[in-house]
Motif scaffolding. Structure first.
Motif, PDB file in Angstrom:
ATOM      1  N   THR A  42      -2.763   2.120  -9.295  1.00 21.23           N
ATOM      2  CA  THR A  42      -2.801   3.087  -8.190  1.00 21.23           C
ATOM      3  C   THR A  42      -4.137   3.834  -8.099  1.00 21.23           C
ATOM      4  O   THR A  42      -4.305   4.662  -7.215  1.00 21.23           O
ATOM      5  N   ARG A  93       0.837  -1.214   0.000  1.00 20.10           N
ATOM      6  CA  ARG A  93       0.000   0.000   0.000  1.00 20.10           C
ATOM      7  C   ARG A  93       0.865   1.255   0.000  1.00 20.10           C
ATOM      8  O   ARG A  93       0.558   2.238  -0.679  1.00 20.10           O
ATOM      9  N   ASP A 152       1.624   9.167  -6.060  1.00 19.77           N
ATOM     10  CA  ASP A 152       2.109  10.534  -5.886  1.00 19.77           C
ATOM     11  C   ASP A 152       3.035  10.943  -7.027  1.00 19.77           C
ATOM     12  O   ASP A 152       3.002  12.076  -7.475  1.00 19.77           O
ATOM     13  N   GLU A 208      -5.871   4.826  -4.904  1.00 19.26           N
ATOM     14  CA  GLU A 208      -5.294   5.888  -4.066  1.00 19.26           C
ATOM     15  C   GLU A 208      -5.890   7.253  -4.405  1.00 19.26           C
ATOM     16  O   GLU A 208      -5.719   8.207  -3.668  1.00 19.26           O
ATOM     17  N   ARG A 255       0.914   4.073  -2.872  1.00 12.91           N
ATOM     18  CA  ARG A 255       0.708   5.493  -2.565  1.00 12.91           C
ATOM     19  C   ARG A 255       1.849   6.329  -3.170  1.00 12.91           C
ATOM     20  O   ARG A 255       1.627   7.368  -3.780  1.00 12.91           O
TER      21      ARG A 255
END
Ligand code: CMP
Length: 391
Positions: free
Chosen positions: A84, A9, A17, A87, A13
């Motif tokens: 992703t 995880r 980003d 997220e 993340r």
């Protein structure tokens, strides 16, 4: 949560980003963005050059290898974006696979997918289909992801659609009138060129657009007079959509052009406890938005992607019972972000207003890192939610 899953995880993340953080100016994200932009341009450039037959014959293998490298990178990027997606704060309340499938259906992701597909089709259909090679040029549209200007053009066209439609109706009217007039004037003198209205229409379009190929020209006196008038009307009519789009562009840019400054942020009560460094960090997270009177800023039931601080002007929250007015210094749009739910109310600008926009990823970061802000927001949310229950 098992340690392995937790580590995964954290990686997810971090990858998210990097993929989505370019807007916030983070260095790794910016480098990746720039690299992909250069790759897209180089790939489309190669696809153009490759159509020259001697280049293809002499260097075809190099071009093919370069295309394979590009597509491999595009595929990795596409897969990483899909992986992703959970997220993304907009999809946080969905289960991971639903988040991914929703994200895959987003227009930018479809463009990314279409950019990859021709590579595989070329393998599946070994014949040299020129159309497949041409499909590679679609990759150029991948740049829309990296260009805020493209988004601006889309918004301008949408905002000015009525004026543009009116301009189009005027142009079509001018084309119809001039082509019918020309048909009447020239049909006996030049039956091969003006013998019917559709043929005359070709002349009309070329003349109104002020292009004038010169392949079809009037030879009768009346035909020349009609031609002269059509040219003058064409000049005026073609300037119209250009002016509409240019003005729309100007307005759109002005709408967003106030600068998020240190002073503006320091005056927001929620940030008044921050020191200089803290304020500089918040300045980086915020973007500016001007909204005209009456504009709906958030709509009840819609997914939430940002919260807003009022710098000037005022808004009305359509709370059941009694609408609530919020003024400069106050904020809204925090409830859905905090609860990761849909917007609880519609918020409309009561007058031309200036807002600071804090997107959900930054909101989460701020709330995680600053307990004072988290507490202050939660206290206001409790009060607002309480007011709603009471009403
Ligand atoms: P959100 O639910 O994200 O979007 C609508 C916003 O309206 C909500 O966040 C709050 O910021 C605001 N809001 C909702 N109820 C009230 C209230 N009773 N008083 C003031 N603002 C409210």
């Amino acid at each position: 949560m098992p340690a392995r899953k937790k580590r995964l995880r954290t990686i997810r993340r971090a990858v998210f980003d990097i993929l989505e953080g370019g807007r916030r100016g983070e260095v790794t994200a910016r480098i990746l963005n720039d690299f992909v932009i250069v790759l897209i341009i180089a790939n489309v450039g190669a696809a153009i050059v490759e159509t020259v037959s001697w280049i293809q014959a002499d260097y075809g293998a190099i071009f093919n290898a370069f295309d394979t490298v590009c597509v491999t990178i595009f595929i990795i990027e596409y897969a990483a974006r899909i992986w992703t997606a959970p997220e993304n704060p907009i999809f946080r309340q969905l289960n991971p696979w639903k988040a991914r499938s929703r994200f895959a259906a987003a227009p930018l992701m479809i463009i990314d997918l279409v950019a990859i597909i021709p590579f595989f089709l070329e393998f599946l259909l070994p014949a040299d289909f020129a159309i497949l090679r041409v499909l590679r040029f679609i990759r150029f549209f991948r740049l829309t992801r990296y260009s805020t200007a493209m988004g601006t053009i889309g918004r301008v066209l949408a905002a000015e659609r009525r004026s543009l439609f009116a301009a189009a109706v005027l142009m079509i009217s001018a084309m119809l009138v001039s082509s019918v007039a020309m048909y009447l004037a020239e049909r006996f003198a030049q039956p091969d060129k003006f013998g019917d209205v559709p043929s005359a229409m070709w002349w009309s379009i070329v003349t109104l657009a002020t292009v004038g190929y010169g392949d079809v020209v009037p030879i009768t006196l009346i035909g020349k007079v009609i031609g002269g008038v059509t040219i003058i009307i064409g000049l005026g009519l073609f300037a119209l959509p250009v002016a509409i789009v240019a003005t729309g562009f100007q307005n759109e840019i002005h709408r967003r052009d106030f600068v998020v400054s240190y002073g503006l942020v320091a005056r927001v009560p929620l940030f008044s406890h921050l020191d200089a460094d803290g304020i500089v960090q918040v300045v980086r997270m915020l973007s500016a938005r001007r909204v005209p009177a009456g504009a709906i800023i958030v709509r009840r039931g819609e997914p939430a992607d940002a919260m807003f601080f009022i710098v000037s002007g005022s808004v009305e929250v359509a709370v059941r019972g009694k609408p609530v007015k919020l003024i400069a210094g106050e904020f809204f749009g925090e409830m859905a972000l905090l609860a990761r739910s849909e917007r609880t109310a519609t918020v409309r600008a009561l007058e031309p207003s200036e807002l600071l926009v804090l997107e959900s990823a930054d909101f989460e970061r701020l709330v995680e890192n600053d307990p004072h802000i988290a507490e202050a927001i939660t206290a206001i949310v409790d009060r607002r939610a309480g007011a709603e229950i009471a009403s």
